[in-house]
Design a protein around this motif. Structure first.
Motif, PDB file in Angstrom:
ATOM      1  N   ASP A 163      52.622   9.310  -9.335  1.00 18.25           N
ATOM      2  CA  ASP A 163      53.370  10.425  -9.979  1.00 18.25           C
ATOM      3  C   ASP A 163      53.113  11.533  -9.768  1.00 18.25           C
ATOM      4  OD1 ASP A 163      54.776   9.936 -12.640  1.00 18.25           O
ATOM      5  OD2 ASP A 163      55.793   8.435 -11.188  1.00 18.25           O
ATOM      6  N   TYR A 164      54.362  12.518 -10.276  1.00 14.46           N
ATOM      7  CA  TYR A 164      53.604  13.496 -10.936  1.00 14.46           C
ATOM      8  C   TYR A 164      54.365  13.525 -12.356  1.00 14.46           C
ATOM      9  CZ  TYR A 164      51.450  15.084  -6.364  1.00 14.46           C
ATOM     10  OH  TYR A 164      51.498  15.323  -5.605  1.00 14.46           O
ATOM     11  N   SER A 165      54.785  12.955 -13.069  1.00 12.97           N
ATOM     12  CA  SER A 165      55.648  12.577 -13.629  1.00 12.97           C
ATOM     13  C   SER A 165      54.881  12.888 -15.251  1.00 12.97           C
ATOM     14  CB  SER A 165      56.843  11.176 -14.500  1.00 12.97           C
ATOM     15  OG  SER A 165      55.381  10.319 -14.635  1.00 12.97           O
ATOM     16  N   SER A 166      55.131  13.590 -16.436  1.00 14.05           N
ATOM     17  CA  SER A 166      54.446  13.517 -17.970  1.00 14.05           C
ATOM     18  C   SER A 166      53.488  11.816 -18.075  1.00 14.05           C
ATOM     19  CB  SER A 166      55.830  13.434 -19.013  1.00 14.05           C
ATOM     20  OG  SER A 166      56.255  14.962 -18.732  1.00 14.05           O
ATOM     21  N   ALA A 167      54.165  10.880 -18.165  1.00 15.96           N
ATOM     22  CA  ALA A 167      53.551   9.992 -17.907  1.00 15.96           C
ATOM     23  C   ALA A 167      52.244   9.532 -17.238  1.00 15.96           C
ATOM     24  CB  ALA A 167      54.429   8.954 -18.471  1.00 15.96           C
ATOM     25  N   SER A 168      52.507   9.953 -16.154  1.00 15.35           N
ATOM     26  CA  SER A 168      51.664   9.618 -15.204  1.00 15.35           C
ATOM     27  C   SER A 168      50.136  10.959 -15.919  1.00 15.35           C
ATOM     28  CB  SER A 168      51.672   9.760 -14.279  1.00 15.35           C
ATOM     29  OG  SER A 168      52.798   9.012 -13.574  1.00 15.35           O
ATOM     30  N   LEU A 169      50.632  11.879 -16.259  1.00 10.43           N
ATOM     31  CA  LEU A 169      49.773  13.127 -15.983  1.00 10.43           C
ATOM     32  C   LEU A 169      48.857  12.721 -17.196  1.00 10.43           C
ATOM     33  CD1 LEU A 169      52.468  15.868 -15.137  1.00 10.43           C
ATOM     34  CD2 LEU A 169      49.718  15.261 -13.668  1.00 10.43           C
ATOM     35  N   LYS A 170      49.779  12.602 -18.816  1.00 15.57           N
ATOM     36  CA  LYS A 170      49.807  12.081 -20.235  1.00 15.57           C
ATOM     37  C   LYS A 170      48.014  11.111 -19.888  1.00 15.57           C
ATOM     38  CE  LYS A 170      51.375  10.137 -24.309  1.00 15.57           C
ATOM     39  NZ  LYS A 170      50.398   9.709 -24.599  1.00 15.57           N
ATOM     40  N   GLY A 171      47.939  10.215 -18.866  1.00 18.31           N
ATOM     41  CA  GLY A 171      46.303   9.380 -19.085  1.00 18.31           C
ATOM     42  C   GLY A 171      45.408  10.536 -18.867  1.00 18.31           C
ATOM     43  N   ILE A 172      44.851  11.354 -18.041  1.00 14.71           N
ATOM     44  CA  ILE A 172      43.440  11.910 -18.373  1.00 14.71           C
ATOM     45  C   ILE A 172      43.515  12.986 -19.521  1.00 14.71           C
ATOM     46  CG2 ILE A 172      44.724  14.354 -17.337  1.00 14.71           C
ATOM     47  CD1 ILE A 172      41.867  14.457 -16.021  1.00 14.71           C
ATOM     48  N   PHE A 173      44.957  13.719 -20.062  1.00 13.04           N
ATOM     49  CA  PHE A 173      44.549  14.009 -21.894  1.00 13.04           C
ATOM     50  C   PHE A 173      44.367  13.142 -22.737  1.00 13.04           C
ATOM     51  CE2 PHE A 173      47.865  16.799 -19.014  1.00 13.04           C
ATOM     52  CZ  PHE A 173      47.415  18.153 -19.724  1.00 13.04           C
ATOM     53  N   ASP A 174      44.872  11.944 -22.606  1.00  9.84           N
ATOM     54  CA  ASP A 174      44.714  10.845 -23.568  1.00  9.84           C
ATOM     55  C   ASP A 174      43.717  10.416 -23.057  1.00  9.84           C
ATOM     56  OD1 ASP A 174      46.774  11.262 -24.663  1.00  9.84           O
ATOM     57  OD2 ASP A 174      47.701   8.846 -24.097  1.00  9.84           O
ATOM     58  N   ASP A 175      42.891  10.234 -22.240  1.00 10.46           N
ATOM     59  CA  ASP A 175      41.153   9.555 -21.830  1.00 10.46           C
ATOM     60  C   ASP A 175      40.265   9.941 -21.990  1.00 10.46           C
ATOM     61  OD1 ASP A 175      42.292   7.403 -22.154  1.00 10.46           O
ATOM     62  OD2 ASP A 175      42.249   6.990 -19.760  1.00 10.46           O
ATOM     63  N   HIS A 176      40.516  12.132 -21.369  1.00  9.16           N
ATOM     64  CA  HIS A 176      39.382  13.043 -21.309  1.00  9.16           C
ATOM     65  C   HIS A 176      39.544  14.604 -21.950  1.00  9.16           C
ATOM     66  CE1 HIS A 176      37.775  10.231 -18.644  1.00  9.16           C
ATOM     67  NE2 HIS A 176      38.739   9.916 -18.270  1.00  9.16           N
ATOM     68  N   ILE A 177      40.417  14.251 -22.651  1.00 11.22           N
ATOM     69  CA  ILE A 177      41.014  16.188 -22.892  1.00 11.22           C
ATOM     70  C   ILE A 177      40.776  15.701 -24.644  1.00 11.22           C
ATOM     71  CG2 ILE A 177      42.070  18.073 -23.009  1.00 11.22           C
ATOM     72  CD1 ILE A 177      42.491  17.341 -20.023  1.00 11.22           C
ATOM     73  N   LYS A 180      52.698  25.892 -14.424  1.00 10.89           N
ATOM     74  CA  LYS A 180      53.869  26.281 -14.887  1.00 10.89           C
ATOM     75  C   LYS A 180      54.437  24.934 -14.340  1.00 10.89           C
ATOM     76  CE  LYS A 180      54.572  29.826 -16.512  1.00 10.89           C
ATOM     77  NZ  LYS A 180      55.926  30.331 -18.271  1.00 10.89           N
ATOM     78  N   TRP A 181      54.533  24.109 -13.620  1.00 14.53           N
ATOM     79  CA  TRP A 181      54.602  22.257 -13.599  1.00 14.53           C
ATOM     80  C   TRP A 181      55.652  21.593 -14.629  1.00 14.53           C
ATOM     81  CZ3 TRP A 181      57.973  19.148 -10.504  1.00 14.53           C
ATOM     82  CH2 TRP A 181      57.477  18.441 -10.756  1.00 14.53           C
ATOM     83  N   LYS A 182      56.424  21.178 -14.927  1.00 11.16           N
ATOM     84  CA  LYS A 182      57.132  20.977 -16.185  1.00 11.16           C
ATOM     85  C   LYS A 182      57.355  19.568 -16.461  1.00 11.16           C
ATOM     86  CE  LYS A 182      61.424  19.206 -13.432  1.00 11.16           C
ATOM     87  NZ  LYS A 182      60.949  18.400 -12.343  1.00 11.16           N
ATOM     88  N   GLY A 183      56.490  18.794 -15.614  1.00  8.85           N
ATOM     89  CA  GLY A 183      55.307  17.855 -16.464  1.00  8.85           C
ATOM     90  C   GLY A 183      54.614  17.913 -17.399  1.00  8.85           C
ATOM     91  N   TYR A 184      54.178  19.297 -17.842  1.00  7.14           N
ATOM     92  CA  TYR A 184      53.484  19.050 -18.293  1.00  7.14           C
ATOM     93  C   TYR A 184      54.840  19.947 -19.736  1.00  7.14           C
ATOM     94  CZ  TYR A 184      49.884  19.248 -15.197  1.00  7.14           C
ATOM     95  OH  TYR A 184      48.634  19.126 -14.125  1.00  7.14           O
TER      96      TYR A 184
END
Ligand SMILES: [Zn+2]
Length: 298
Positions: A181-195, A205-209
């Protein structure tokens, strides 16, 4: 001798038979010397058949493929080398049916082996994106609609992508991740793994970020008409047309592996000379992959 380049004539000349392939694997596998896994002895005799090493003390026999991602290969090692070479050289992607026909193996065998190679192409997560990074999500599969925005259609696969933009505004490297889904918890993965946390990251502007702004240096911009993240949007467009071109044979539940393959080729494109050797190295140091592992590793 380490293979470099993309020339298939040179490739087939260097790997003319199974023995040269086994020798190549041996060089990688025992590059730091040989130690018997059973008794720790370091002297061995080489078996003629497949260059397996026979421990001089306990006579444990270890082949160059044992315990690697080539373990229990269901066809000749030279065919495996050729398939890997083709997978690194292609820009369009190869289907399991094409490979099955070309190498005289079953479609399922080709499919399973190619997924082993894709698993070897997975990121080591050791080289996060740096500098200017753009992050965006998109969907693939199900019914194509022209509707923009975050689709909640359960048949569509949701994917988040990140690209590193170089000084000239070109895409240098990329990673993708499938999300539920587009939740912060889901989006967080790519940040933690690859950025890398020190980067300047652009999202829409999505609030999930928003909750991620605490840890990451995120700048949110409106992305209407693609103005602020042009590179990312063009890139997603290209990726989707690639996915559509191979769509007839992509199993959607394995979409992340195809995305890994796509990223691997982009991220390695400046190292084209050594891409084959690097992949062999990864497959030799990787652990055996069973069919079951491929099925569950979505
Ligand atoms: Zn031994």
């Amino acid at each position: 001798m380490k293979f470099t380049g993309e020339n298939i004539v040179e490739f087939t000349a260097q790997f003319a038979d199974d023995m040269t392939c086994y020798a190549y694997l041996s060089d990688h596998k025992w590059s730091n010397g040989y130690t018997c896994p059973k008794c720790g002895h370091t002297k061995f005799t080489v078996r003629k058949k497949n260059l397996a090493r026979d421990c001089n003390k306990c006579h444990h026999i270890e082949s160059p493929t044992a315990g690697t991602m080539f373990h229990k290969l269901r066809f000749g090692i030279r065919k495996a080398f050729l398939i890997i070479f083709e997978m690194t050289a292609t820009t369009k992607g190869l289907s399991a049916s094409q490979v099955a026909k070309r190498y005289g193996i079953s479609r399922q065998t080709a499919w399973a082996f190619m997924h082993r190679v894709r698993l070897a192409m997975q990121s080591s997560r050791k080289h996060p994106l740096t500098g200017q990074v753009q992050v965006d999500e998109f969907v693939f599969g199900g019914k194509e609609t022209l509707k923009q925005g975050r689709s909640t259609d359960s048949k569509k696969k949701k994917i988040v992508g990140a690209v590193e933009i170089n000084k000239n505004g070109k895409i240098k490297r990329t990673y993708f991740k499938r999300i539920e889904d587009y939740s912060s918890a889901s989006l967080k993965g790519i940040f933690d793994d690859h950025i890398s946390a020190s980067d300047k990251i652009f999202t829409d502007k999505w609030k999930g970020y928003l909750p991620l702004c605490k840890k990451y240096h995120i700048e949110q911009k409106y992305s209407e008409k693609g103005g602020s993240m042009k590179q990312m949007h063009t890139f997603i467009h290209q990726l989707k047309s690639w996915l559509r071109s191979i769509y007839s044979w992509v199993h959607e539940e394995h979409i992340e592996k195809y995305l890994d393959e796509y990223s691997f080729r982009i991220n390695r494109s400046i190292f084209k000379q050594t891409i084959f050797d690097m992949l062999i190295q990864r497959m030799v140091s990787g652990k055996p992959i069973t069919y079951q592992m491929i099925i569950i590793s979505n």
